[in-house]
Scaffold this motif. Structure first.
Motif, PDB file in Angstrom:
ATOM      1  N   GLU A  56      52.290  50.368   0.544  1.00 42.46           N
ATOM      2  CA  GLU A  56      51.064  50.810   1.209  1.00 42.46           C
ATOM      3  C   GLU A  56      50.923  50.056   2.523  1.00 42.46           C
ATOM      4  O   GLU A  56      50.732  48.849   2.549  1.00 42.46           O
ATOM      5  N   ASN A  57      51.047  50.779   3.617  1.00 44.92           N
ATOM      6  CA  ASN A  57      50.982  50.153   4.928  1.00 44.92           C
ATOM      7  C   ASN A  57      50.733  51.253   5.954  1.00 44.92           C
ATOM      8  O   ASN A  57      51.635  51.993   6.327  1.00 44.92           O
TER       9      ASN A  57
ATOM     10  N   GLY B 129      48.993  39.901   6.460  1.00 41.24           N
ATOM     11  CA  GLY B 129      48.715  40.917   5.451  1.00 41.24           C
ATOM     12  C   GLY B 129      47.260  41.342   5.457  1.00 41.24           C
ATOM     13  O   GLY B 129      46.948  42.535   5.340  1.00 41.24           O
ATOM     14  N   LYS B 130      46.357  40.394   5.592  1.00 45.66           N
ATOM     15  CA  LYS B 130      44.930  40.722   5.632  1.00 45.66           C
ATOM     16  C   LYS B 130      44.581  41.537   6.872  1.00 45.66           C
ATOM     17  O   LYS B 130      43.746  42.445   6.824  1.00 45.66           O
TER      18      LYS B 130
ATOM     19  N   SER C  27      45.710  45.103   6.241  1.00 44.28           N
ATOM     20  CA  SER C  27      44.988  45.829   5.193  1.00 44.28           C
ATOM     21  C   SER C  27      43.486  45.874   5.433  1.00 44.28           C
ATOM     22  O   SER C  27      42.736  46.360   4.585  1.00 44.28           O
TER      23      SER C  27
ATOM     24  N   GLN D  88      39.845  46.829   6.161  1.00 47.07           N
ATOM     25  CA  GLN D  88      39.142  48.103   6.033  1.00 47.07           C
ATOM     26  C   GLN D  88      37.905  48.177   6.912  1.00 47.07           C
ATOM     27  O   GLN D  88      37.186  49.174   6.881  1.00 47.07           O
TER      28      GLN D  88
END
Length: 603
Positions: free
Chosen positions: A181-182, A534-535, A538, A540
């Motif tokens: 998921e990316n 990574g944060k 991802s 949102q």
């Protein structure tokens, strides 16, 4: 000095909205954005910073320090002009410098993604063709991804490893399905170079040299080249994409020529002599003191100051943390303390340059001064055991008195070395086993400014009992040694984006630290860096994206991986008066190939 007006419509607000939610997927589109929808609708006729009716003609001739011995920019072997990978091969989509991370169709006619961007599909334009007139096919696309991912430069390998499948879905369509998921992967696929499979069928892709001039899809073809001396590109009158909206007002010069000089200081002399007609200046004092030659006085040469809203990135000297003597943050801080920036800045620029304060400074993504607060502090707290000192509390680079010898910073440096287990004996800094502390500073021949800076720095190191080795090598040796991490310290220049994404792993990620040719030249291996990237990917919400990037900025800066020097928050361009700059300027300012592709010649 005659600055170019920066159009007020280059919206800072666009940056604040790059994380806006609510993107619709699963239908063919003309463009794609990392977050939200593209600014330009499907009926756009040109990029907002390109003059659609710009005249074609003229030449741009610029200079480069160093040399080259290869025309293949897609492999690790050899040294090719860096510009070639942008001229040679077009990508499925093109990047707009008026938006943080938005792409519009180029080789493709439409792009489509899954509901969560778990796959991306492109339909090629039927008119897309290579310079020999043959069409760009799905087979070319698939071969390019596999070949670049398995035999190409290391920069291409990571994306290849993220494919669950790659399949032809129609005569002109190809789909890539991802194994993780990316959301950014769909955009990374869209900007990979597409090469002609047939050209390489009987050739070894991994070999470099001057005897192979690839068939290309871009608007320019190589018309002349001599290793280490010059390379000339000529606009292809039969270029397939001249009517594509993305290309309107681009590729305006008839010829683009790069002249190479073994001694980089000769570039400006060639410009003054009229051998070149465009030149970027990186020294503000030189810009103010030496650009009064006759062509400037007569108005035949124009001085343009071009602002931008990009992060400063990092320009300076990177330290190779793979080496045991540079693995300790206290040693790196001591070496930073010994670098008397204020004195060097006075000698080199008359104190006219400002200093980089962090990797993402000059942008909304840069860290704030003082202790971390709010969401930034929350993100950092998750990696408390891996944070370098100062990441949470606040860190800034030391400021000296500006005198040639600053005893305060010398004392601080010696105290840090002592904490790290070093002492001065008989005028030499040694470890517990009486072995001298030393490292190799790697420089490229002809890089006179950095050579001058390092000479001053070495004198300061000598005051601490350190005798580093300074190796000045030719460009080919320099590239080979940097690619194999055979150095202790070397000049670095990292350009960073307003829309940082997966490339951060290639720049700073642990997995890239030991890959030959990696951009992670300093060998950064940090759970905090990996986790914060990574944060960031991802995130949102707008708040989380900014917080993660600011937290990353703190860890990179407090990691003491580099000694920063000058920040360039404007670009200084001197050029022939016939060269015109379209307005409004993009938020990225003078970015990759913007000058070569959107400027135009007008008598």
């Amino acid at each position: 000095m005659a600055p170019v007006n920066f159009c007020a419509t280059a919206r800072v607000g666009a940056l604040a909205l790059i994380l806006s939610a609510g993107t619709a997927f699963a239908e063919p589109k003309h463009g794609i954005s990392m977050y939200g929808e593209p600014d330009l609708g499907p009926d756009f006729t040109a990029l907002p910073y390109a003059r659609a009716d710009a005249p074609k003609g003229g030449s741009i001739i610029t200079g480069e320090g160093g040399g080259f011995d290869s025309l293949n920019p897609f492999i690790l072997k050899g040294s090719a002009p860096w510009q070639l990978r942008f001229f040679y091969a077009e990508s499925l989509m093109g990047r707009a410098y008026s938006e943080p991370f938005t792409l519009y169709c180029l080789l493709c006619e439409t792009v489509e993604t899954g509901p969560n961007r778990e796959w991306v599909e492109f339909t090629l334009r039927p008119e897309a063709a290579f310079s020999d007139g043959t069409p760009v096919t799905v087979e070319d696309v698939m071969w390019s991804f596999e070949t670049l991912g398995t035999e190409g430069h290391g920069r291409y390998a990571s994306l290849w490893g993220k494919f669950a499948s790659m399949e032809k879905t129609g005569d002109n369509s190809v789909r890539f399905t991802f194994n993780e998921e990316n959301a950014e992967l769909a955009l990374l696929v869209a900007i990979r170079p597409i090469l002609k499979k047939g050209y390489w069928d009987d050739k070894d892709f991994t070999e470099s040299g001057m005897d192979k001039i690839p068939v290309v899809s871009g608007p320019y073809v190589i018309s002349d080249a001599e290793a280490g001396s010059y390379i000339e590109l000529t606009r292809n009158p039969d270029y397939w994409g001249k009517d594509v909206p993305f290309m309107q007002g681009q590729a305006n010069f008839d010829t683009i020529r790069f002249e190479y000089f073994g001694d980089a200081s000769l570039v400006i002399e060639a410009f003054k002599a009229g051998e070149l007609n465009a030149h970027r200046e990186f020294n503000l004092q030189t810009w103010e003191d030496q650009y009064d030659f006759p062509s400037v006085q007569s108005g035949d040469v124009v001085k343009s100051v071009i602002p931008h809203q990009r992060p400063t990135g990092m320009t300076g000297f990177g330290m190779n943390t793979r080496l045991p003597q540079l693995a300790d943050w206290r040693v790196r801080q001591a070496l930073i303390e010994a670098f008397n920036f204020e004195y060097i800045n006075e000698v080199q620029t008359g104190s006219k340059q400002t200093r980089i304060t962090s990797w993402y400074s000059n942008s909304p993504l840069g860290m704030d001064e003082g202790p971390a607060e709010g969401r930034v502090a929350e993100f950092l707290a998750e990696y408390a055991d891996d944070l370098p000192p100062g990441a949470m509390e606040g860190y800034s680079f030391p400021v000296t008195s500006g005198r040639e010898i600053d005893r305060t910073t010398t004392r601080r440096a010696l105290a840090l070395f002592e904490e790290a287990g070093y002492t001065v004996e008989n005028g030499m800094l040694v470890d517990a086993n009486k072995a001298p502390f030393t490292f190799d500073i790697l420089l490229k021949s002809g890089d006179n400014e950095n050579i001058s800076i390092i000479n001053t720095y070495v004198s300061a190191l000598n005051q601490l009992g350190i005798q580093p080795t300074v190796s000045v090598v030719d460009p080919a040796q320099y590239t080979e040694r940097v690619d194999t991490f055979d150095f202790g310290m070397t000049p670095i220049r990292y350009g960073l984006s307003l829309s940082p994404g997966n490339e951060q792993y290639a720049l700073f990620g642990s997995d890239a630290a030991d890959a030959p040719g990696s951009r992670n030249q300093m060998g950064i291996k940090s759970a905090a860096v990996d986790g914060l990237i990574g944060k960031m990917l991802s995130a949102q919400s707008q708040d989380d994206f900014y917080a993660a990037t600011r937290a990353l900025d703190r860890v990179l800066t407090a990691g003491r991986y580099a000694i920063p020097i000058y920040s360039w928050n404007v670009s200084l361009n001197a050029h022939a008066k016939e060269m015109k700059i379209p307005e409004p300027l993009p938020i990225y300012g003078d970015w990759i190939m913007w000058r070569e592709m959107t400027w135009y010649w007008e008598e």
